[in-house]
Write a protein that holds these residues in place. Structure first.
Motif, short mmCIF file in Angstrom:
data_model
loop_
_atom_site.label_atom_id
_atom_site.label_comp_id
_atom_site.label_asym_id
_atom_site.label_seq_id
_atom_site.Cartn_x
_atom_site.Cartn_y
_atom_site.Cartn_z
N UNK A 79 3.60 15.35 1.77
CA UNK A 79 3.73 13.92 1.99
C UNK A 79 5.12 13.58 2.53
N UNK A 80 5.28 12.36 2.98
CA UNK A 80 6.57 11.83 3.40
C UNK A 80 6.64 10.37 2.99
N UNK A 81 7.83 9.80 3.04
CA UNK A 81 7.98 8.39 2.71
C UNK A 81 8.54 7.64 3.91
N UNK A 82 8.13 6.39 4.04
CA UNK A 82 8.51 5.57 5.18
C UNK A 82 9.01 4.22 4.69
N UNK A 83 10.26 3.91 5.02
CA UNK A 83 10.84 2.61 4.66
C UNK A 83 10.61 1.65 5.82
N UNK A 84 9.60 0.83 5.69
CA UNK A 84 9.28 -0.18 6.69
C UNK A 84 8.42 -1.23 6.02
N UNK A 85 8.39 -2.42 6.59
CA UNK A 85 7.57 -3.48 6.00
C UNK A 85 6.10 -3.09 5.93
N UNK A 86 5.60 -2.49 7.00
CA UNK A 86 4.25 -1.91 7.04
C UNK A 86 4.33 -0.60 7.81
N UNK A 87 3.32 0.23 7.67
CA UNK A 87 3.25 1.46 8.46
C UNK A 87 2.15 1.30 9.51
N UNK A 88 2.31 1.99 10.65
CA UNK A 88 1.36 1.80 11.76
C UNK A 88 -0.08 2.18 11.41
N UNK A 89 -0.25 3.25 10.63
CA UNK A 89 -1.58 3.78 10.39
C UNK A 89 -2.05 3.47 8.97
N UNK A 90 -1.80 2.25 8.51
CA UNK A 90 -2.28 1.82 7.21
C UNK A 90 -3.76 1.49 7.25
N UNK A 91 -4.37 1.48 6.08
CA UNK A 91 -5.78 1.12 5.96
C UNK A 91 -6.03 0.58 4.57
N UNK A 92 -6.84 -0.47 4.47
CA UNK A 92 -7.16 -1.00 3.15
C UNK A 92 -7.93 0.00 2.31
N UNK A 93 -8.51 1.02 2.94
CA UNK A 93 -9.19 2.07 2.19
C UNK A 93 -8.22 2.85 1.32
N UNK A 94 -6.92 2.79 1.67
CA UNK A 94 -5.90 3.50 0.89
C UNK A 94 -5.50 2.75 -0.37
#
Length: 379
Positions: A79-94
């Motif tokens: 895994x990795x972590x991303x500091x951003x308001x949202x991530x590009x490849x988000x999904x409500x399934x997550x």
């Protein structure tokens, strides 16, 4: 005496191979100290808490070190972590509720608002031991908070789509019933009475759900900034923290002077100013707090620097903050960098960019790997 500052940062958990947002915060947190690293409402997010510092270089080293520990723990699970308001490849399934009575109640009560809480913010705490003063400072600094939002803007994408906004996180966040400008209160008693009324109304369950852009902490002697996106670059976190501390110091000075507290009760423009900052970031116009008219982002940011220059000089922060602010104006927001990368290379590369910047890597190799942290802002 210079007030001490600390930050809370939220990070998205993403899968290294796919770049997808995944609900695996618990796996990462099992490797880490629970006093520094903790959960959030959704299992896609890990929160960190810095120490308390008087010096920007110390804060920067703390933030960078914490990020590296988090990155290392995540890497052990692919895994990795991303500091951003949202991530590009988000999904409500997550979306997966972390669990516990409070979070489960929030999911049940707020439904889709809670389900789509796939957003991350950066919060700054500044020491203000006098709670009455902290409440009065809120109104004094509120006109400038949208400028800090613009500097932090890092969420142009939502569920795989370009939103057209620099901070879509702001749009998602403002769906909560208490999100947005705080308004003015004469003292802590008045503020606490308002919070009790909100809890008594049944709209929120506890004072922790008062999600104003700025608020006095319920557990610490601090004033807390809550308007900003999480920031891929640690330098941006330091810039926002330093400017917020300077605004608080400036407000203290103004409130101590003759004829203090010039609030005219006109707060309707604050939400509009935040919308403008969320839409444009630094790449378009902002609202000038002095005129309440449209002005270039560079003009408004430099007006903020000029307003708090004495406080920045007194704290020894002026050279660092001015350099970081001019760099931000020159290079643009994280949202701008993300959008440019997505246009040239796709959303997967955009995710790699955010992960690399979160880790402190500027080498151009955006795949997750160990790297040395950049030099502190002041040196």
């Amino acid at each position: 005496m210079t007030a001490r500052i600390g930050v809370e940062e939220e990070f998205h958990v993403v899968e290294v191979e796919s770049g997808l947002l995944v609900p695996r915060a618990d796996a990462v947190l099992r490797e880490l100290d629970s006093e520094v690293f903790t959960t959030e409402l959704q299992q896609t997010i890990v929160e960190t808490n810095s120490g308390v510092h008087g010096c920007l270089d110390d804060l920067y080293r703390d933030v960078v070190g914490t990020r590296r520990r988090l990155d290392a723990a995540a890497a052990g699970h692919g895994l990795a972590v991303a500091a951003a308001g949202t991530v590009p490849l988000g999904s409500t399934a997550a979306a997966r509720n972390t669990g516990g009575h409070r979070y489960e109640r929030m999911v049940e009560e707020y439904r889709k608002v809670a389900d789509e809480q796939l957003i991350c913010g950066a919060h700054v705490h500044v020491d203000v031991p006098d709670r009455d003063l902290a409440v009065r400072i809120m109104c004094e600094v509120s006109p400038w908070l949208h400028v800090l939002l613009a500097l932090s803007a890092s969420s142009p994408f939502w569920l795989g789509d370009d939103t057209g906004y620099a901070s879509w996180r702001t749009m998602v966040w403002q769906r909560w019933p208490t999100a947005g400008p705080a308004g003015c209160f004469a003292d802590a008693a008045a503020y606490d009475a308002a919070v009790r009324d909100l809890v008594g109304s049944g709209v929120i369950s506890d004072p922790g759900m008062v999600y104003y852009d700025i608020r006095p902490s319920a557990h610490q002697e601090t004033l807390e900034l809550r308007i900003c996106d999480s920031c891929p670059r640690a330098e941006t976190v330091v810039l926002v923290a330093a400017l917020f501390r300077a605004l608080v110091a400036d407000a203290r000075h103004r409130l101590a002077g003759p004829g203090a507290h010039g609030c005219d009760g006109r707060h309707e423009w604050l939400r509009a100013a935040a919308w403008r900052a969320a839409r444009s970031g630094l790449e378009g116009a902002l609202v000038d707090p002095g005129t309440r008219r449209e002005a270039s982002a560079a003009q408004v940011v430099r007006a903020l620097l000029e307003r708090v220059r004495p406080q920045l000089r007194a704290a020894g922060d002026w050279q660092t903050v001015r350099a970081l602010a001019e760099q931000a104006l020159s290079e643009g927001t994280a949202a701008c960098r993300m959008r440019r990368t997505a246009e040239e290379e796709g959303l997967r590369a955009c995710t790699d960019l955010v992960v690399a910047e979160t880790r402190g890597d500027r080498s151009g190799d955006r795949r997750p790997a160990a790297s040395a942290p950049p030099a502190p802002p002041g040196g």
